[in-house]
Design an enzyme around this catalytic site. Structure first.
Site, short mmCIF file in Angstrom:
data_model
loop_
_atom_site.label_atom_id
_atom_site.label_comp_id
_atom_site.label_asym_id
_atom_site.label_seq_id
_atom_site.Cartn_x
_atom_site.Cartn_y
_atom_site.Cartn_z
N TYR A 62 -12.94 4.15 -11.76
CA TYR A 62 -13.84 5.26 -11.40
C TYR A 62 -15.30 4.90 -11.66
CZ TYR A 62 -9.79 8.02 -10.32
OH TYR A 62 -8.64 8.44 -9.72
N GLN A 95 -11.78 17.30 -0.03
CA GLN A 95 -10.92 16.50 -0.90
C GLN A 95 -11.75 15.40 -1.58
OE1 GLN A 95 -6.92 15.67 1.27
NE2 GLN A 95 -8.38 16.25 2.87
N HIS A 113 -10.27 18.02 -5.35
CA HIS A 113 -9.73 16.90 -6.12
C HIS A 113 -10.69 16.41 -7.20
CE1 HIS A 113 -7.00 15.97 -2.44
NE2 HIS A 113 -6.56 16.98 -3.14
N1 APR Z 1 -15.38 9.63 10.64
C1 APR Z 1 -14.31 10.48 10.61
N2 APR Z 1 -13.07 10.12 10.17
C2 APR Z 1 -12.92 8.85 9.77
C3 APR Z 1 -13.99 7.90 9.80
C4 APR Z 1 -15.25 8.34 10.26
N3 APR Z 1 -16.31 7.53 10.30
N4 APR Z 1 -13.51 6.70 9.33
C5 APR Z 1 -12.20 6.91 9.03
N5 APR Z 1 -11.84 8.19 9.30
C6 APR Z 1 -10.55 8.85 9.09
C7 APR Z 1 -9.31 7.96 9.18
O1 APR Z 1 -8.90 7.79 10.50
C8 APR Z 1 -8.30 8.74 8.35
O2 APR Z 1 -7.61 9.69 9.15
O3 APR Z 1 -10.54 9.37 7.79
C9 APR Z 1 -9.17 9.50 7.35
C10 APR Z 1 -9.10 8.98 5.91
O4 APR Z 1 -7.81 9.23 5.43
P1 APR Z 1 -7.41 8.84 3.93
O5 APR Z 1 -7.91 7.50 3.62
O6 APR Z 1 -5.94 9.11 3.82
O7 APR Z 1 -8.27 9.85 3.04
P2 APR Z 1 -7.99 11.39 2.72
O8 APR Z 1 -7.20 12.04 3.80
O9 APR Z 1 -9.29 11.99 2.37
O10 APR Z 1 -7.09 11.28 1.38
C11 APR Z 1 -6.67 12.47 0.78
O11 APR Z 1 -5.68 11.26 -1.03
O12 APR Z 1 -5.97 9.37 -2.19
C12 APR Z 1 -6.00 10.72 -2.30
O13 APR Z 1 -7.22 12.18 -3.71
C13 APR Z 1 -7.37 11.24 -2.69
O14 APR Z 1 -8.67 13.03 -1.72
C14 APR Z 1 -7.86 11.92 -1.42
C15 APR Z 1 -6.58 12.30 -0.73
#
Ligand code: APR
Length: 239
Positions: A62, A95, A113
């Site tokens: 972190y 999130q 989160h």
């Molecule tokens: N603009 C919009 N969306 C985007 C971009 C962008 N420039 N770049 C990537 N993405 C999308 C990806 O296609 C994907 O669907 O953002 C999403 C990211 O997904 P994750 O990596 O799974 O992140 P998230 O959904 O926020 O994760 C949820 O999981 O790991 C835990 O606590 C953590 O809050 C987090 C939670």
């Protein structure tokens, strides 16, 4: 699509955002190629068990993310959401643990989160402190003398303000999902609380794990351009 303009101004636009919202600010997402969970084992850095087993490793993870956050800036997507407050009562349920929505000027931001720039007591979760700079260290103690830990909701821990998030979804006049893979619950369940008559937009350059729903308009773009397109569809000129 401009039929929404006069009907929607001043209405409640509720946003559920995820890591993709901050990708254009240079912050890594979690599950994409090169994402955080590709280079880190979630069970070693993001669970209460990991904290008990090896707090130093968790702390380093972190601290590195906090260092990257302090070097990052809001991107046009964050800024456009803040600008939409001129037309809508914008409520962001994120999130993300970064503070880029707030730094862009958004005034209603709820973190499901946790928050990376805060620490909390290991003994009393209500004791929350701002972290000065990027480094939280072993030996940094709360007022009750217990070790401070990152103010983050780890896997397996409850999401304290999920009911507030549900209430926002239930009161939405427009619901927008931005940059989240919709794989993590209960955050991803918020879409199910949006009333049937409410338009739903999903902004993501990639496929998102969504249930069949005729209301959903997918804007297959990155956050920055996607929010400009959303504004256009809502009949709003962000200039
Ligand atoms: N603009 C919009 N969306 C985007 C971009 C962008 N420039 N770049 C990537 N993405 C999308 C990806 O296609 C994907 O669907 O953002 C999403 C990211 O997904 P994750 O990596 O799974 O992140 P998230 O959904 O926020 O994760 C949820 O999981 O790991 C835990 O606590 C953590 O809050 C987090 C939670």
């Amino acid at each position: 699509m401009c039929y929404l303009n006069h009907m929607m101004s001043g209405k409640r636009l509720v946003v559920l955002s995820g890591a993709g919202m901050s990708a254009e600010s240079g912050l890594k997402t979690f599950r994409e190629m090169g994402g955080l969970w590709e280079s880190h084992d979630v069970t070693e850095v993001a669970t209460p068990e990991a904290w008990r087993r090896n707090p130093g490793l968790v702390m380093r993870f972190y601290n590195e993310r906090r260092k990257a956050l302090l070097e990052a800036s809001p991107n046009p997507g964050h800024t456009r959401l803040a600008e939409l407050e001129r037309f809508f009562d914008v409520r962001i349920v994120t999130q993300n643990v970064d503070d880029l929505h707030e730094r862009a000027g958004s005034t209603h931001v709820m973190h499901l989160h946790g928050e990376l720039r805060k620490a909390r007591s290991s003994a009393d979760p209500s004791l929350v402190y701002d972290i000065d700079g990027w480094e939280l260290k072993m030996g940094d103690l709360c007022a009750r003398g217990s070790q401070l830990r990152p103010h983050i909701v780890w896997f397996g821990e409850p999401v304290p303000n999920i009911q507030d998030g549900i209430r926002e979804a239930e009161k939405a006049d427009v619901f927008v999902v931005i940059g989240t893979s919709m794989q993590v619950y209960p955050a991803a369940s918020l879409i199910y609380y949006v009333p049937d008559h409410v338009p739903v937009f999903v902004i993501d350059p990639n496929e998102v794990n969504l249930h069949e729903d005729h209301r959903i308009q997918v804007i297959k773009m990155k956050a920055g351009d996607g929010i400009a397109e959303l504004a256009r569809r809502l009949g709003v000129d962000l200039g």
